[in-house]
Design a protein around this motif. Sequence first.
Motif, PDB file in Angstrom:
ATOM      1  N   GLN A 164     -10.536 -18.346 -23.181  1.00  0.00           N
ATOM      2  CA  GLN A 164      -9.866 -17.819 -24.373  1.00  0.00           C
ATOM      3  C   GLN A 164     -10.747 -17.963 -25.616  1.00  0.00           C
ATOM      4  O   GLN A 164     -10.724 -17.126 -26.513  1.00  0.00           O
ATOM      5  CB  GLN A 164      -8.521 -18.547 -24.615  1.00  0.00           C
ATOM      6  CG  GLN A 164      -7.451 -18.216 -23.595  1.00  0.00           C
ATOM      7  CD  GLN A 164      -7.191 -16.710 -23.492  1.00  0.00           C
ATOM      8  OE1 GLN A 164      -7.207 -15.985 -24.487  1.00  0.00           O
ATOM      9  NE2 GLN A 164      -6.992 -16.223 -22.273  1.00  0.00           N
ATOM     10  N   LYS A 195     -13.194 -15.212 -25.532  1.00  0.00           N
ATOM     11  CA  LYS A 195     -12.533 -13.934 -25.881  1.00  0.00           C
ATOM     12  C   LYS A 195     -12.313 -13.836 -27.389  1.00  0.00           C
ATOM     13  O   LYS A 195     -12.468 -12.775 -27.988  1.00  0.00           O
ATOM     14  CB  LYS A 195     -11.187 -13.816 -25.155  1.00  0.00           C
ATOM     15  CG  LYS A 195     -11.345 -13.411 -23.707  1.00  0.00           C
ATOM     16  CD  LYS A 195     -10.011 -13.102 -23.066  1.00  0.00           C
ATOM     17  CE  LYS A 195     -10.213 -12.860 -21.575  1.00  0.00           C
ATOM     18  NZ  LYS A 195      -9.130 -13.372 -20.756  1.00  0.00           N
ATOM     19  N   LYS A 215     -15.441 -12.792 -29.045  1.00  0.00           N
ATOM     20  CA  LYS A 215     -15.690 -11.345 -28.859  1.00  0.00           C
ATOM     21  C   LYS A 215     -14.818 -10.524 -29.805  1.00  0.00           C
ATOM     22  O   LYS A 215     -15.282  -9.546 -30.395  1.00  0.00           O
ATOM     23  CB  LYS A 215     -15.431 -10.938 -27.401  1.00  0.00           C
ATOM     24  CG  LYS A 215     -16.468 -11.522 -26.471  1.00  0.00           C
ATOM     25  CD  LYS A 215     -16.585 -10.767 -25.158  1.00  0.00           C
ATOM     26  CE  LYS A 215     -17.788 -11.282 -24.376  1.00  0.00           C
ATOM     27  NZ  LYS A 215     -17.473 -12.234 -23.352  1.00  0.00           N
TER      28      LYS A 215
END
Length: 343
Positions: free
Chosen positions: A318, A321, A324
């Motif tokens: 997570q 992510k 990103k």
Amino acid sequence: MCDVIIAGAGPAGATCAKVLADKGFSVLITERHKLPRYKSCSGMIIEKTIRLISDYFGSDIPDRVKCAPSDNKGMIFVNDEGNEYRFEQKGLNVWRSSFDSWLTDMAIDSGAKLIDNRSIISCASFSDRVDVEFDKSYREKAAYFINCGGAANSIILTDSPSKKDFIVTYQCFFRGTIDLDPHYFYAFLQPEFSQYDAWLNVKDGMLVIGTAVKNNDIGKLNGFYSAFKVHLERSYNLNIFEKVKEEKWIMPRIRPDFSVDYGCERILRAGEAAGFLNPMGEGISSAIESGYAAAKAIAENFDRPNKVISQYIINASQTEKYMKRQWHLLSFMSDRFKNMRSI
Ligand SMILES: Cc1cc2nc3c(=O)[nH]c(=O)nc-3n(C[C@H](O)[C@H](O)[C@H](O)COP(=O)(O)OP(=O)(O)OC[C@H]3O[C@@H](n4cnc5c(N)ncnc54)[C@H](O)[C@@H]3O)c2cc1C
């Protein structure tokens, strides 16, 4: 022999130590400087970090580690075309030396032992243990070692990508005035002011003005800095009375196609030492999250060392992510960030 040795008493190291000590493991946290140690930082604590600290340390951030104005209302980005993007939040403004010491103290209260003012200089992994060598010929053994030594860590492991390829930050603290709201962190994305962002924030009445370049472009630093100051004078009436101090630091060279170095076998990396850092340099939240993910992977697989790294990667997914998503946001504001690549 202790269960886990952690290098670095920053947010990543303090979180690893706190989580493992709370679960009953014997933990040694080591710090190369005497605590409280200095860390160049804007000291902006985002809402997410406040939540993480409440979850993992069970505490609110105390007033004694904050600086004025203590509430940070968010970030304001100005892009290449001069357009403004506001991200409102309920954050805080802290001094890192006292904030990081406070985190480490909570790990010590949970049972972690601290050795400060001493560097780890190397470590070697064996099938049943890790041998850790400190300066002054001091040695310790542990079942696991977590490198939380930040971007400037000097632990000789395999290779240290952060040392070859990093960003140099330069910021000065001034007494003066400017027509900007001291409750916000301002990031300027114009390419004439930096190779990432140039910034302004306020700490205890001081204006902190900074810029950043790639390490192999250090010669461009002064030009960027002067151009940024002139822009602040012309556009926001910057008026400087006195320079209080200046500092240079380094951070990992983050890019949209970043890769994280989780470590291998009994040696793990967390925080900036692993390459966790959000665009524009927000790294405290990812240091805490990755420290938690590493500690949890060890705690749940202590007797299965071959499972630890794969579990750590799952636990930290997570956080990757989130990094990103931050890049997508930046690319939306400025194409320059979309086009940054590792090569
Ligand atoms: C100018 C600047 C502004 C920033 N502003 C913000 C901000 O506003 N908000 C934010 O969230 N992030 C900010 N960051 C990023 C943030 O500071 C880092 O991402 C964060 O501190 C990383 O935490 P860490 O625990 O991984 O490493 P660190 O905080 O760097 O801690 C690593 C520790 O390890 C110690 N150490 C290193 N080598 C050894 C060794 N061999 N043996 C023992 N100890 C060792 C170091 O002395 C250090 O204390 C900023 C960074 C810079 C440079």
